[in-house]
Design a protein around this motif. Structure first.
Motif, PDB file in Angstrom:
ATOM      1  N   SER A 156       6.732  -8.858  -5.489  1.00 48.26           N
ATOM      2  CA  SER A 156       5.785  -9.062  -6.598  1.00 48.26           C
ATOM      3  C   SER A 156       4.640  -9.948  -6.102  1.00 48.26           C
ATOM      4  N   PRO A 157       3.457  -9.821  -6.707  1.00 43.61           N
ATOM      5  CA  PRO A 157       3.086  -8.813  -7.719  1.00 43.61           C
ATOM      6  C   PRO A 157       2.882  -7.451  -7.064  1.00 43.61           C
TER       7      PRO A 157
ATOM      8  N   ALA B   3       7.150  -3.035  -6.817  1.00 39.49           N
ATOM      9  CA  ALA B   3       8.371  -3.788  -6.523  1.00 39.49           C
ATOM     10  C   ALA B   3       9.120  -3.201  -5.339  1.00 39.49           C
TER      11      ALA B   3
ATOM     12  N   ASP C 269      13.164  -7.091  -5.080  1.00 35.45           N
ATOM     13  CA  ASP C 269      11.799  -6.747  -5.497  1.00 35.45           C
ATOM     14  C   ASP C 269      10.754  -7.527  -4.719  1.00 35.45           C
TER      15      ASP C 269
END
Length: 419
Positions: free
Chosen positions: A90-91, A94, A88
């Motif tokens: 982030s922010p 993802a 993922d």
């Protein structure tokens, strides 16, 4: 509420109740949250890498290009689903197109990410159980370098290695040096040449597992940054040199054994062999043969046989050869000579005594035909008494003959005197 609105509401509620009944769950139950995937042993082998960033002002917006890579200590490819919690960013979103399959080893420039540096000054890439921060503190892509180290997985004796030095958004450097070390001990240093490549031969490596490290050092005064890469290599003890030899052949042999031997037998080896004519020829003198001999680790000798047909009487001494080809180890003796002895001519059998006369009769075992005038006729011995009578008869005949001659001479002389 109008009748039509009431009817529509009732229909909707009825459809909802039917769906709930078919699903077998209580009406209006809250959905079960999807659990966040936990890192696995395979994903724990992954490490995200931020190779470099490059900012480019575009009016009120600063575009940031990010070059990312990864390192995998797994022995097989690892597959993760982007945006699943173990692969993922982030922010924000993802899944931003990051890789989903990760190959073993260290890989730079695996993918590019472009963001608004003002809106997203810092991002985090989570890969398995590890993270990497993407921000302005990363090296500039104009100065960052990377090395791709090439080395054999297994080797014996000398190990040939090469290091390719690259820059991510510009051409490769063609100056500087690369130092090669084995298990942290310096082994060789080579200059970076055309295409950013440096090569070296590493020698005197002990048998076993080792780690080779290549470190790029930029030329003096350069703004480029150093880079390092590693690669594993396993050194196996070299197989001893192969040699071929053949056993001696004696009259009547129906085959000959050929031996391929070596002094060092720690690793497997294979070699092809084939027979080659000399003064002896395949067919009448020997049966042509070829194949592959394999020596397992620890095996010092392998053998094969070459068939020898019965050769014609009177065949002269002759030779043929067994040669080695396409060996996976050094060869110290590639040719073995096989000597075939001469085949004698068949001797005639003894002749049995035959009858009297000019030609004796040969026995059935004789090499000559019956009555052959060239056959040997042995003298037949007579009894002793018979020999004595023949001797006396011959003597009497001889004495009588002499007396007759004397009488004839006297008679002639007397006649001449009367005349």
């Amino acid at each position: 509420m109008t009748p039509h609105a009431s009817l529509r509401l009732a229909c909707a509620l009825g459809a909802a109740l039917i769906a709930v009944a078919l699903a077998g769950v209580p009406a209006f139950a809250s959905p079960t949250p999807t659990p966040t995937p936990t890192p696995t042993a395979a994903s724990d082998a992954l490490t995200p890498l931020v190779d470099c960033v490059q900012d480019a002002p575009l009016g009120a917006v600063t575009s940031r290009t990010v070059v990312l890579g990864y390192r995998s200590s797994a022995s097989a490819p690892v597959t993760l689903t982007p945006g699943s919690g173990v692969d993922d960013l982030s922010p924000g979103a993802a899944d931003r197109g990051q890789p989903s399959t990760f190959q073993p080893g260290e890989h730079h420039g695996a993918w590019l990410l472009t963001v608004d540096a003002a809106a997203e000054p810092s991002l985090t890439w989570t890969l398995g159980g590890r993270t990497a921060t993407i921000d302005a503190s990363a090296p500039a892509c104009t100065d960052a370098t990377a090395i791709v180290l090439s080395a054999p997985a297994t080797a014996s004796g000398t190990v040939a290695v090469s290091a390719s030095v690259t820059r991510f958004l510009l051409g490769p450097p063609e100056a500087g040096t690369v130092a090669f070390a084995v298990d942290g001990v310096a082994s060789a240093t080579a200059p970076v040449g055309v295409g950013g490549v440096a090569r070296a031969d590493l020698t005197a490596l002990a048998a076993g597992a080792h780690t080779i490290t290549a470190t790029f050092t930029p030329a003096s005064g350069s703004t480029l940054r150093p880079a390092t890469a590693t690669a594993p290599v396993t050194i196996t003890a070299a197989s001893g040199a192969l040699a071929v030899a053949a056993d001696s052949v004696v009259t009547g042999s129906t085959s000959v054994t050929v031996h391929v031997t070596r002094t060092g037998a720690s690793t497997p080896a294979t070699v092809d062999f084939a027979t080659v004519d000399g003064t002896a020829h395949a067919g009448p003198d020997y049966v042509a043969a070829s194949g592959t001999l394999a020596l397992a680790a620890g095996q010092a000798t392998a053998t094969t046989t070459v068939s020898l047909p019965a050769r014609a009487p009177g065949s002269p001494a002759s030779v043929f050869f067994v040669v080695l080809q396409r060996a996976t180890a050094d060869v110290s003796g590639a040719v073995a000579m096989v000597s075939l002895p001469a085949v004698p001519v068949a001797a005639p059998a003894s002749v049995v005594a035959g009858g009297t006369g000019g030609g004796g009769a040969a026995s059935a075992a004789s090499a000559l035909p019956q009555g052959d005038p060239t056959a040997h006729t042995p003298v037949v011995s007579a009894p002793v008494g018979q020999d004595l009578l023949l001797l006396l008869g011959a003597g009497l005949i001889t004495i009588g003959g002499i007396a007759g001659v004397i009488g004839l001479v006297r008679s002639t002389r007397s006649r001449d005197g009367l005349l």
